[in-house]
Design an enzyme around this catalytic site. Structure first.
Site: not given
Ligand code: SF4
Lengths: 256, 372
Positions: A97, A158, A184-185, A206
């Protein structure tokens, strides 16, 4: 395997990719994997220390998982390329990635450098999954450079803010001509479901799991949400009505 | 244009009157905002905010979790030389103190590195006293070449250097620079730095920016709290950090809030920085600079460090000796007394026990020739 996601010569039945950062302890990772049903896990090479048995993150990842080492920490294409090569040399496989971030405040990706790194690494036989800002021309260039999928952000890393870039991601899904993995998000299972309903190929997250009060419960919630969203996409969402349908036809007289 | 110009403008703020002006409403307004400006920072450092540390802490913790998760990066300083040409009134290494000076040979550096690395730590902060004569750039480079075999991230804390010198070090494998201004208040700076090149306020102030230009991945700055009014010093430090962040978005800017510690001499600090004050400073830093690293040293006592790790701290030192060669021999003179003398495993267990994850390695040196 029905409705598998095919990437880099692999058929994946789970469309939920997860991360390894931000947990309170690495020993949670195998449990999160089990509860989420995930088959792909991203690992920051910068965190991997093969010389330390105890603290090595890789020792917590079951062998059946597909490792997706990321180039977190790279600020240029060159740095990303070096990190990717280090990861492959360390035995982490040939998926990567690409994360090229030159903005420590919002951690937004640098699409230009990402395209350059993708060209180099795809030519070297890597299965390249670039993290990107959702921009169509960048996505097309990444596709031409040999990316196996694109990973647009829903909101800054995050932030748990959800699909702030929904319109743009929708365009990528329609136009980019390769799998779109929302990265993300995403903070809530409903947002993951929404991405999947739109036709995203998968989602990667994550923070939403790692920082939940009960990470294992949240892993399971996301597993269900991603599956539900995918099923809804396959089933075809009904059209959205802006106004109520008139109960009796207004032009019926024409057929008399 | 450097931060010096901004500083000279900021210095005109009538701090003493201003601190009294802020009210609870100003603090609450700052807390409700997402991107804080200078006014908000002042409000959060004001006496009014000291009544709202809990609200500040709750938000600081939320921000820290979402950006950093539960990870706390561990590192340790390694003193390789204590020769110093300066006379700073607050430091044991000052040239006026008569004690047998030490400088490690490269073999001793290697032994020290091996001893530290066996604890599992992969991040090291290489320190020297400030002497171009006794610990020149060439010596630092030689040390770095040795350290590269044992560590995946090397930061330095040495006398201010030129951009070219920083670049040379970055090319050798150094990825981080720590440089404390010590005190931002210029008059106090002149008083406390009696002799030596360190008297040049501006040369020091601009050094972190030169480090950013040279391409270090992370630059850590700080004021030695206690040398002057802590509210004003914390304000200047945070503004300095924001200045660097605005101009060098690729560099991770971190902040350290070290408090003055006992040392060889008899200097007593002007401003007493209580635990409450330290907490207020850390929280204000976190709220003003949500993604900045915040480093906590072993200057603070163990019990306090165990509490502070929940308030926004992202990096801490462990297994610390402030003596040259302190990991393989003893008998050196510590730069200052540490408070938390716990070993790496003890700190690791404390973090796990607090629901946090110690991170021993968080980078790979990418400089040419450094691939292991
Ligand atoms: S603070 Fe630094 S420059 Fe000043 S005396 Fe100590 S070692 Fe030397």
């Amino acid at each position: 395997m029905q409705d598998a996601l095919h990437i880099g010569g692999k058929a994946l039945s789970s469309r939920l990719f997860i991360g390894t950062g931000k947990y309170s302890r690495n020993t949670l990772i195998p449990e999160v994997i089990a509860r989420s049903g995930s088959e792909v896990i991203t690992v920051a090479l910068r965190r991997v220390d093969p010389s330390s048995q105890k603290e090595n993150i890789l020792s917590h990842i079951p062998p059946q998982m597909t490792l997706l080492p990321n180039t977190s920490g790279a600020r240029t294409a060159e740095e990303a390329v070096r990190i990717a090569r280090l990861a492959r040399a360390a035995g982490m496989g040939n998926w990567v990635k690409i994360e090229v971030i030159n903005d420590q405040r919002y951690l937004l990706p640098d699409n230009l450098e990402t395209i350059r790194a993708t060209e180099i690494l795809a030519a070297e036989g890597f299965v390249v999954l670039p993290y990107m800002s959702p921009d169509l021309s960048a996505a097309l260039r990444l596709r031409d450079a040999g990316a196996a999928a694109v990973m647009p952000l829903g909101a800054p890393i995050g932030s748990n803010r959800g699909l702030r870039t929904k319109e743009l991601i929708g365009i990528l899904i329609e136009e980019a001509g390769l799998p779109v993995i929302v990265d993300a998000g995403i903070g809530r299972p409903s947002e993951a479901a929404e991405a999947m309903e739109m036709g995203a190929a998968a989602v990667l997250l994550n923070t939403a799991i790692a920082t939940a009060r009960d990470p294992l419960g949240m892993a399971e919630a996301f597993r269900g949400a991603v599956a539900a969203g995918r099923q809804a996409y396959l089933a075809g969402l009904g059209p959205v009505q802006q106004e109520a349908e008139a109960s009796s036809p207004l032009t019926g007289f024409l057929n008399v | 244009m450097s931060f010096y110009e901004s500083l000279t403008i900021l210095e005109r703020i009538p701090f003493r009157e201003l601190w009294q002006k802020y009210t609870k409403d100003d603090v609450m307004r700052a807390l409700a905002k997402e991107k804080l400006d200078k006014e908000d920072l002042l409000a959060l450092l004001s006496p009014a905010a000291s009544w709202h540390l809990e609200e500040m802490a709750q938000k600081a913790q939320r921000i820290t979790r979402s950006h950093f998760g539960y990870a706390v990066q561990l590192f340790t300083p390694m003193y390789v030389a204590d020769y110093c040409v300066n006379h700073c009134t607050y430091c044991s290494f000052s040239a006026i103190h008569d004690f047998p000076r030490k400088k490690l040979s490269l073999e001793q550096v290697e032994a020290e590195a091996a001893a530290i690395a066996s604890s599992g730590l992969r991040h090291i902060l290489l320190l020297t006293g400030e002497s171009r004569k006794d610990s020149p750039v060439g010596y630092v480079k030689d040390c770095v070449k040795v350290l590269r075999k044992y560590f995946s991230s090397i930061s330095i804390e040495v006398n201010p250097l030129s951009t070219e010198e920083y670049q040379e070090l970055a090319d050798t494998g150094v990825d981080g620079l720590t440089l404390f201004q010590e005190v931002y208040h210029q008059e106090t700076y002149r008083k406390l730095h009696v002799k030596g090149p360190k008297r040049n306020f501006r040369a020091r102030l601009d050094a972190p920016e030169r480090g950013c230009q040279a391409g270090f991945r992370s630059v850590n700055i700080g004021a030695l709290l206690g040398l002057y009014d802590w509210r004003q010093e914390a304000f200047m430090t945070a503004m300095h950090a924001r200045y660097l962040q605005d101009r060098y978005p690729g560099c991770e800017i971190s902040l350290s809030p070290p408090r003055f510690r006992p040392y060889l001499g008899s200097f007593n600090p002007e401003s007493d920085v209580t635990d409450r004050a330290l907490v207020q400073i850390i929280l204000a830093y976190r709220l003003f600079l949500p993604r900045s690293g915040i480093t906590l040293s072993t200057r603070e006592p163990a019990e306090l460090r165990d509490r502070l790790v929940h308030l926004g701290v992202t990096k801490m030192s462990a297994g610390v000796s402030t003596e040259v060669g302190g990991h393989t021999s003893d008998g050196g003179t510590p730069q200052f007394e540490i408070s938390d003398s716990r070993s790496v495993p003890e700190i690791r267990d404390m973090l796990y026990g607090s629901g946090l994850q110690p991170v021993f390695k968080d980078w790979d040196i990418l400089a040419e020739g450094s691939v292991r």
